[in-house]
Design a protein around this motif. Sequence first.
Motif, PDB file in Angstrom:
ATOM      1  N   GLY A  13       0.793  -1.219   0.000  1.00 48.49           N
ATOM      2  CA  GLY A  13       0.000   0.000   0.000  1.00 48.49           C
ATOM      3  C   GLY A  13       0.829   1.274   0.000  1.00 48.49           C
ATOM      4  O   GLY A  13       0.278   2.358  -0.165  1.00 48.49           O
ATOM      5  N   MET A  14       2.145   1.145   0.178  1.00 48.32           N
ATOM      6  CA  MET A  14       2.989   2.343   0.119  1.00 48.32           C
ATOM      7  C   MET A  14       3.245   2.686  -1.338  1.00 48.32           C
ATOM      8  O   MET A  14       3.570   1.814  -2.134  1.00 48.32           O
ATOM      9  N   THR A  15       3.071   3.976  -1.681  1.00 47.24           N
ATOM     10  CA  THR A  15       3.215   4.370  -3.081  1.00 47.24           C
ATOM     11  C   THR A  15       4.270   5.444  -3.313  1.00 47.24           C
ATOM     12  O   THR A  15       4.588   5.742  -4.457  1.00 47.24           O
ATOM     13  N   CYS A  16       4.786   6.039  -2.221  1.00 43.54           N
ATOM     14  CA  CYS A  16       5.716   7.144  -2.424  1.00 43.54           C
ATOM     15  C   CYS A  16       6.591   7.348  -1.192  1.00 43.54           C
ATOM     16  O   CYS A  16       6.399   6.701  -0.163  1.00 43.54           O
ATOM     17  N   GLY A  18       6.533   9.787   0.796  1.00 45.41           N
ATOM     18  CA  GLY A  18       5.732  10.278   1.912  1.00 45.41           C
ATOM     19  C   GLY A  18       5.165   9.127   2.735  1.00 45.41           C
ATOM     20  O   GLY A  18       5.106   9.201   3.963  1.00 45.41           O
ATOM     21  N   CYS A  19       4.763   8.055   2.050  1.00 45.04           N
ATOM     22  CA  CYS A  19       4.262   6.868   2.747  1.00 45.04           C
ATOM     23  C   CYS A  19       5.355   6.293   3.639  1.00 45.04           C
ATOM     24  O   CYS A  19       5.121   5.937   4.794  1.00 45.04           O
ATOM     25  N   VAL A  20       6.562   6.197   3.077  1.00 48.06           N
ATOM     26  CA  VAL A  20       7.706   5.664   3.814  1.00 48.06           C
ATOM     27  C   VAL A  20       7.971   6.515   5.052  1.00 48.06           C
ATOM     28  O   VAL A  20       8.127   5.999   6.164  1.00 48.06           O
ATOM     29  N   LYS A  21       7.995   7.822   4.866  1.00 53.22           N
ATOM     30  CA  LYS A  21       8.264   8.750   5.968  1.00 53.22           C
ATOM     31  C   LYS A  21       7.196   8.636   7.056  1.00 53.22           C
ATOM     32  O   LYS A  21       7.513   8.594   8.255  1.00 53.22           O
ATOM     33  N   ASN A  22       5.932   8.584   6.641  1.00 54.08           N
ATOM     34  CA  ASN A  22       4.836   8.495   7.604  1.00 54.08           C
ATOM     35  C   ASN A  22       4.870   7.192   8.389  1.00 54.08           C
ATOM     36  O   ASN A  22       4.656   7.182   9.608  1.00 54.08           O
ATOM     37  N   LEU A  23       5.130   6.077   7.701  1.00 56.50           N
ATOM     38  CA  LEU A  23       5.160   4.780   8.378  1.00 56.50           C
ATOM     39  C   LEU A  23       6.348   4.701   9.326  1.00 56.50           C
ATOM     40  O   LEU A  23       6.218   4.219  10.452  1.00 56.50           O
ATOM     41  N   LYS A  24       7.496   5.200   8.895  1.00 48.92           N
ATOM     42  CA  LYS A  24       8.686   5.216   9.750  1.00 48.92           C
ATOM     43  C   LYS A  24       8.404   6.015  11.028  1.00 48.92           C
ATOM     44  O   LYS A  24       8.688   5.556  12.137  1.00 48.92           O
ATOM     45  N   ALA A  25       7.807   7.183  10.875  1.00 49.04           N
ATOM     46  CA  ALA A  25       7.492   8.031  12.037  1.00 49.04           C
ATOM     47  C   ALA A  25       6.489   7.342  12.963  1.00 49.04           C
ATOM     48  O   ALA A  25       6.631   7.392  14.192  1.00 49.04           O
ATOM     49  N   ALA A  26       5.484   6.681  12.383  1.00 53.90           N
ATOM     50  CA  ALA A  26       4.470   6.002  13.199  1.00 53.90           C
ATOM     51  C   ALA A  26       5.091   4.866  14.002  1.00 53.90           C
ATOM     52  O   ALA A  26       4.822   4.712  15.195  1.00 53.90           O
ATOM     53  N   LEU A  27       5.942   4.085  13.355  1.00 53.87           N
ATOM     54  CA  LEU A  27       6.581   2.967  14.056  1.00 53.87           C
ATOM     55  C   LEU A  27       7.544   3.457  15.128  1.00 53.87           C
ATOM     56  O   LEU A  27       7.593   2.902  16.224  1.00 53.87           O
ATOM     57  N   ASP A  37      13.283   0.893   9.795  1.00 54.66           N
ATOM     58  CA  ASP A  37      13.768   1.107   8.435  1.00 54.66           C
ATOM     59  C   ASP A  37      12.671   0.664   7.483  1.00 54.66           C
ATOM     60  O   ASP A  37      12.203  -0.473   7.566  1.00 54.66           O
ATOM     61  N   VAL A  38      12.258   1.578   6.607  1.00 52.34           N
ATOM     62  CA  VAL A  38      11.164   1.313   5.675  1.00 52.34           C
ATOM     63  C   VAL A  38      11.685   1.510   4.262  1.00 52.34           C
ATOM     64  O   VAL A  38      12.239   2.565   3.943  1.00 52.34           O
ATOM     65  N   VAL A  39      11.519   0.489   3.422  1.00 56.18           N
ATOM     66  CA  VAL A  39      11.967   0.548   2.034  1.00 56.18           C
ATOM     67  C   VAL A  39      10.736   0.461   1.134  1.00 56.18           C
ATOM     68  O   VAL A  39       9.976  -0.513   1.211  1.00 56.18           O
ATOM     69  N   LEU A  40      10.548   1.483   0.309  1.00 53.30           N
ATOM     70  CA  LEU A  40       9.376   1.538  -0.562  1.00 53.30           C
ATOM     71  C   LEU A  40       9.317   0.328  -1.496  1.00 53.30           C
ATOM     72  O   LEU A  40       8.302  -0.360  -1.574  1.00 53.30           O
ATOM     73  N   GLU A  41      10.410   0.058  -2.189  1.00 54.29           N
ATOM     74  CA  GLU A  41      10.433  -1.049  -3.150  1.00 54.29           C
ATOM     75  C   GLU A  41      10.375  -2.380  -2.406  1.00 54.29           C
ATOM     76  O   GLU A  41      11.227  -2.685  -1.587  1.00 54.29           O
ATOM     77  N   GLY A  42       9.351  -3.148  -2.671  1.00 55.22           N
ATOM     78  CA  GLY A  42       9.176  -4.429  -1.997  1.00 55.22           C
ATOM     79  C   GLY A  42       8.471  -4.333  -0.658  1.00 55.22           C
ATOM     80  O   GLY A  42       8.130  -5.340  -0.068  1.00 55.22           O
TER      81      GLY A  42
END
Length: 74
Positions: A13-16, A18-27, A37-42
Amino acid sequence: MMMTDTAHLTVEGMTCGGCVKNLKAALEAVPGVETADVVLEGGKVSVQYDPTRVKPAAFRQTVEEAGFDVVADK
């Protein structure tokens, strides 16, 4: 020295960036989480945490509350 464990999740569900940044901050806002550590690809997510303060089930809940789906965890 604090002991940490690492949880690995696959998230959809991550597309950009911003998604990575938001999920990293939430975790990283979860008490007991050291780093995420959140990697968009995969959709790869690694969470380093203190197992005496938080359980991995909390990461799935946090991901879902952030609007993404956990498709695998270990």
